[in-house]
Design a protein around this motif. Sequence first.
Motif, PDB file in Angstrom:
ATOM      1  N   ILE A  79       0.849  -1.185   0.000  1.00 31.51           N
ATOM      2  CA  ILE A  79       0.000   0.000   0.000  1.00 31.51           C
ATOM      3  C   ILE A  79       0.883   1.233   0.000  1.00 31.51           C
ATOM      4  CG2 ILE A  79      -1.577   1.368   1.435  1.00 31.51           C
ATOM      5  CD1 ILE A  79      -2.913  -1.251   2.222  1.00 31.51           C
ATOM      6  N   CYS A  80       0.631   2.112  -0.937  1.00 28.61           N
ATOM      7  CA  CYS A  80       1.339   3.381  -0.985  1.00 28.61           C
ATOM      8  C   CYS A  80       0.672   4.331   0.002  1.00 28.61           C
ATOM      9  CB  CYS A  80       1.286   3.953  -2.400  1.00 28.61           C
ATOM     10  SG  CYS A  80       1.952   5.619  -2.534  1.00 28.61           S
ATOM     11  N   VAL A  81       1.478   4.950   0.860  1.00 36.04           N
ATOM     12  CA  VAL A  81       0.978   5.913   1.839  1.00 36.04           C
ATOM     13  C   VAL A  81       1.473   7.301   1.460  1.00 36.04           C
ATOM     14  CG1 VAL A  81       0.962   6.614   4.254  1.00 36.04           C
ATOM     15  CG2 VAL A  81       0.958   4.168   3.665  1.00 36.04           C
ATOM     16  N   VAL A  82       0.576   8.246   1.334  1.00 39.35           N
ATOM     17  CA  VAL A  82       0.939   9.630   1.053  1.00 39.35           C
ATOM     18  C   VAL A  82       0.651  10.448   2.303  1.00 39.35           C
ATOM     19  CG1 VAL A  82       0.446  11.669  -0.346  1.00 39.35           C
ATOM     20  CG2 VAL A  82       0.541   9.404  -1.418  1.00 39.35           C
ATOM     21  N   SER A  83       1.724  10.874   2.975  1.00 36.35           N
ATOM     22  CA  SER A  83       1.560  11.638   4.204  1.00 36.35           C
ATOM     23  C   SER A  83       1.772  13.121   3.983  1.00 36.35           C
ATOM     24  CB  SER A  83       2.525  11.131   5.282  1.00 36.35           C
ATOM     25  OG  SER A  83       3.872  11.262   4.861  1.00 36.35           O
ATOM     26  N   ALA A  84       1.993  13.520   2.743  1.00 36.16           N
ATOM     27  CA  ALA A  84       2.132  14.935   2.386  1.00 36.16           C
ATOM     28  C   ALA A  84       0.816  15.428   1.795  1.00 36.16           C
ATOM     29  CB  ALA A  84       3.272  15.110   1.390  1.00 36.16           C
ATOM     30  N   ASN A  85       0.783  16.687   1.411  1.00 33.20           N
ATOM     31  CA  ASN A  85      -0.404  17.215   0.742  1.00 33.20           C
ATOM     32  C   ASN A  85      -0.762  16.323  -0.452  1.00 33.20           C
ATOM     33  OD1 ASN A  85      -1.591  18.914  -1.591  1.00 33.20           O
ATOM     34  ND2 ASN A  85      -1.964  20.209   0.189  1.00 33.20           N
ATOM     35  N   PRO A  86      -2.037  15.980  -0.624  1.00 32.64           N
ATOM     36  CA  PRO A  86      -2.413  14.992  -1.640  1.00 32.64           C
ATOM     37  C   PRO A  86      -2.457  15.484  -3.080  1.00 32.64           C
ATOM     38  CG  PRO A  86      -4.362  15.739  -0.498  1.00 32.64           C
ATOM     39  CD  PRO A  86      -3.185  16.371   0.207  1.00 32.64           C
ATOM     40  N   LEU A  87      -2.042  16.720  -3.369  1.00 31.68           N
ATOM     41  CA  LEU A  87      -2.062  17.151  -4.762  1.00 31.68           C
ATOM     42  C   LEU A  87      -1.210  16.264  -5.662  1.00 31.68           C
ATOM     43  CD1 LEU A  87      -2.052  21.066  -4.789  1.00 31.68           C
ATOM     44  CD2 LEU A  87      -3.866  19.498  -5.507  1.00 31.68           C
ATOM     45  N   SER A  88      -0.209  15.582  -5.080  1.00 36.30           N
ATOM     46  CA  SER A  88       0.618  14.665  -5.889  1.00 36.30           C
ATOM     47  C   SER A  88      -0.223  13.563  -6.502  1.00 36.30           C
ATOM     48  CB  SER A  88       1.741  14.058  -5.043  1.00 36.30           C
ATOM     49  OG  SER A  88       1.203  13.350  -3.933  1.00 36.30           O
ATOM     50  N   ILE A  89      -1.235  13.099  -5.791  1.00 32.75           N
ATOM     51  CA  ILE A  89      -2.070  12.029  -6.348  1.00 32.75           C
ATOM     52  C   ILE A  89      -3.151  12.591  -7.264  1.00 32.75           C
ATOM     53  CG2 ILE A  89      -1.606  10.587  -4.347  1.00 32.75           C
ATOM     54  CD1 ILE A  89      -4.434  11.069  -3.395  1.00 32.75           C
TER      55      ILE A  89
END
Length: 484
Positions: free
Chosen positions: A184-194
């Motif tokens: 599972i990829c976890v994005v702990s920064a602002n989600p604009l990257s996704i």
Amino acid sequence: MEPIPSTSKSTGPFTGPSTSRSTSQSKSQSTSQSTSQSTSEPRKRYKMMFMPMEGTGHVLTMIGLAYRFLKRHHDITFVVSKSFAKYVAASPFKIHYIINPAFDEYEDPQERWSKTMARNAVHFHKTPIEQAWLQGVFHDDFVNTVIDVNDQLEKIIREVKPDLMFADYYVAVPAIVLANIPWICVVSANPLSIYQLIDGPPFYSGYSITDSNCNWNDFKRRFRVALSGPCHKLHTYAAERGLKLPPNRLWVASPYHNIYIYPLALDYCEIPGFPLRRWSRIDHCIRPFSADPDPLGLDLTALKPQSPKIYFTLGTMGSADIVLMDIILKILKDTPYQYIVSKGPNGDKINLPPNAIGSGYVNQLKILPLVDLVIFHGGNNTLIECLYFGKKMLLLPLFGDQFDNAARIVDRRLGLALRPYQVKPDDLRRAIVTLLDDDALHNQLTTISNNLKKSNSFEKAIEEIESNMHIFKNQSEILALTTH
């Protein structure tokens, strides 16, 4: 609530007014430490591995995530750079350390980042679009780190044989993607990257959702050029190991499932295509207070009970800029408020005004409930923690997704944002007064805080992951057949 404008000619995309409203709401050295975990079995107990990149916010977020799965009686293994040992040494997880040969394994990460800040401080005066090339420098470091630790991660994965892996890295890690184990990829920064997968503003740009697409496209072009070198390096390394990455991409989402941490009150619900398939949003990943034995980090007895209290932090990198810290503190000196200051890695070189107390280390989770306002850099963890405790916010972003968080806070009318290097004393003082006097904002933030504390988004995400483990396993077997 209108933001306080900077008097700089280039005020940046996050300082303009908005009409949006808030919604409710690495050579391997691997040692293993194991302490007792609960023996009470759920319907199925899984071996789960958590792997954050080198960065305090990423490590702390993954600790919070791992604790939630531990409470569900899963077997937790935490894989982290040796330099972050102090953050996990007392945890109940099984720990495996990786060594990044580029760094001294015993060097405090804050010291390392303070040196990075010192080398690049002159560039943090610039606008986000002028900083785009700097992200090329940072992402080259991220790629080099993955190259240095990939074989170590591959070895640990083979040894542990987890049922599920969680990874929070800014760039793809071949050892994880090619392991034929669900991850599972976890994005702990602002989600604009996704949201680049659909149609959101470019991440690190500080552009509002309401800004012109022409600005977005110009920033994306500059950013793509800046990342072309690191991208070529990672693609070459990955291809040598049998992983073909998408063109012009450093990062890939998991084909199994993914998680991002961002409160609903801030999320980009207005972007067409929201929500994304195979993604679960978690409102917050606040670490359990029972898992935080650290003291406050300073003595609060000198504070006067009746005076408003303001917490000031620019994060590890921002506080390393002694000149900037001194400029802001001199402005704060001439206000009738009391300040609690996180002085950071160069704390012994920072002089506090009479109306402030501070320390090189401050236990933020224990300080935040005590203050009325937070002046900070816009880091994702601090942002979410402020909302969790219902605190008014004044953001002074320096780089990266801090610009995006500042834009979002202004868009949602949940706080103000100013450029730290260009801010005029009167503008900063006026912003503080405006925020402290805003009773409607206090009520709005209290509602958001209550919603976050009652949120079951974490439980829903965990239950979805647990209920799909058999599907993930079947999917990994199919992927293994198609890639070999």
